[in-house]
Each structure stands twice: as C-alpha cells, then as structure tokens.
Write an enzyme that holds these catalytic residues in place. Structure first.
Site: not given
Length: 313
Positions: A58, A141, A159, A221
């Site tokens: 992270e 976060y 995020d 999409c």
C-alpha cells in the site's frame, strides 16, 4: 494507487447519513462477482500474504503503478520479510532497494513505521485502525486498506479508483471533485456492506474495477459488469465538470526530476560523491543546490566533512 481521507462508516439507518441509491446493493454484488473471476493475480492478494506485505504494498502503490511496484515489492519482501528486518536495516540499503519508485521519503517513513511496529506492537502489524493511523507514514486511507486487505475487516477504503467508480455509477458524473467532499465520503461509507468479509471484498473489487475497466481517460464500458447500473452512462457520458480545476503535474525541468537524478547518482555510488559530479543533475546549478539542500533536510542525503554527498549511513 492515490490516498484519500476516509471516515468511519455510519449505519444506513442513521438520519444524518446521505441517501444511498437503490442501485448500491446490486452494484456491490455484481462488482464482487466480477472481481472473483477477473482479479489480477498480485502477490499481496494471495492467501500466503502477510499483513506486513500488504502494508508495504500500500505504501509503494501510492502514486505509483502496479507494474513498477510488483518487482520491487518482491525483492523487498525477500530481503525484509518482517518489520523487525526492515527496522534493523541500514537506511542507505533501504533507499537503494526503493530504486526508482519515486517519492523516496516513503521509504524512510516505511522504515520508521517498521521500527514503531517493533516497539509498540511486538513486531506484528496491528489490525486496529486507530493503532494503524498512529504509525509513521500511515494515513486514513492506508490504515483502512490494511485493515480490509490484510485482515478482511470492514472499513471504508476510498482511493481515486473507488471515487471514480462511485462518481460514475451512483453520481452520474465523469469524475469527482478534485478534493473529496463530505457528501462523497458519506456515500462511500453508506455503500460498504455490513458483513466484514463482503465489505473487504467490495473494497478490493471496486478499486480493481476503477483501475482496469472504469479508467479515467478511456473507460471500457463495453466490458463493465455494471454498465447498466451506471448513471453516467445513462446520462450519455457528460464531460468532466471539474476539468478546469484539475492540475497536471509537470516533470521535465522540475525539482522532482532533479531530486530523482541526484538520488539515482547516489544510489549507484560506492563512495561519497563530490558536488561537481552532481552538476549534470539539472541545467540550473542553483536548482541543483536547492534540491540537494532539500534532500539533506528530508533526511534522504547526508554531507560529509569534505562537502561530499552520500545516502544516510
């Protein structure tokens, strides 16, 4: 992956909580189902991952793409598989191992974090969000992400990828505002499932959807499992209303570029480097001096009695 402040998730029945669209539950269910089949095989997601490995990933992934992080992460975990190992390492070795990931202050903070884990938690990464946030270099976060991805616990992980997915599917906008709003944070919290395992899976799945399908510049999409639920698609893909407020980060000729060149030269050096040999790090010698001074102030570089520069001893 960019770090965004998060807030504890309110109960959905709380009067002050923002309204969560009816599409939220199918959005979660279908995104998680898609993730079960489409998730990238990343080492910090595997069953043999450790909380320390997740924390390291992270920190490395902040403003740095997966393709650059993965090889460095593997070497790092082989060399320093526990917080105690990293805490005991020479700082110069840590900075060399950070290589070209950028923002090398993250490496220093990670070593400080390791030392704090050893001192405060007997060398074990804590699963409590407050304890995680008290560690050096760990913000809201990262604490939420470690809690979800390392321990499978419920937390609100938001995020830039998750923000984009929620802005499009539930908000009907191309992208969220440049800075998160209270309403946006509340919406994200309200979508998180109550069940811990499902909540942790949603955190990973929504982030993955934003990273590989619902991308900022070229969303796919046609490949999206929740396209029929997307308010932005239904509205005809309106343009980004905040485009004029967004700043693009320059690189060539900036202090960031010069600092990177100086750090690269010092990582490669066996002996301390005279100032004259760093002159080519930038076209403006005043800029080179300014960047050297900043690196010294940040604790990334030291200067010996002869005026030469080297990584911290």
């Amino acid at each position: 992956m960019g770090a965004v402040p998060v807030v504890p998730a309110p109960l959905r029945s709380t009067p002050s909580a923002p309204s969560v669209p009816d599409t939220a539950d199918p959005l979660v269910a279908r995104t998680v189902a898609w993730f079960d089949d489409a998730a990238r095989d990343l080492p910090w997601r595997r069953p043999d991952r450790t909380p320390w490995g997740v924390l390291v990933s992270e920190v490395m992934l902040q403003q740095t793409p997966v393709v650059r992080v993965e090889p460095v992460w593997r070497v790092w975990l082989e060399r320093w598989p526990t917080p105690a190992d990293l805490a005991a390492a020479p700082t110069a070795d840590v900075l060399r191992a950070w290589d070209r990931l950028g923002y090398p202050r993250r490496a220093l903070r990670l070593q400080q974090c390791a030392a704090a884990i050893v001192a405060r938690h007997d060398g074990e990464v804590p699963d409590d969000e407050e304890a995680l946030r008290a560690l050096p270099g760990i913000g809201e976060y990262t604490a939420a992400a470690v809690r979800a991805f390392a321990f499978g616990r419920r937390s609100v992980v938001v995020d830039t990828n998750v923000r984009r997915v929620l802005a499009r599917t539930l908000g009907g906008t191309a992208l969220g505002a440049p800075s998160p709003t209270a309403a946006e944070r509340g919406l994200a919290a309200g979508v998180v499932p109550d069940d811990e395992a499902t909540a942790a899976r949603w955190a990973a799945a929504s982030m993955e959807l934003g990273a590989v399908v619902c991308t900022a510049r070229a969303p796919r999409c046609g490949a999206c499992s929740v396209a029929d639920l997307c308010a932005w698609r239904a509205a005809g893909h309106p343009p980004d209303a905040h485009a004029h407020r967004r700043r693009t980060q320059a690189w060539h000729g900036t202090d960031r570029q010069v600092r990177g060149r100086v750090m690269a030269a010092l990582r490669a050096a066996v002996e301390p480097v005279p100032r004259a040999l760093l002159a080519d790090s930038g076209p403006d010698q005043g800029q080179v001096d300014r960047c050297l001074g900043g690196l010294v102030e940040d604790g990334l570089v030291e200067q010996d009695d002869a005026g030469r520069y080297h990584l911290p001893a």
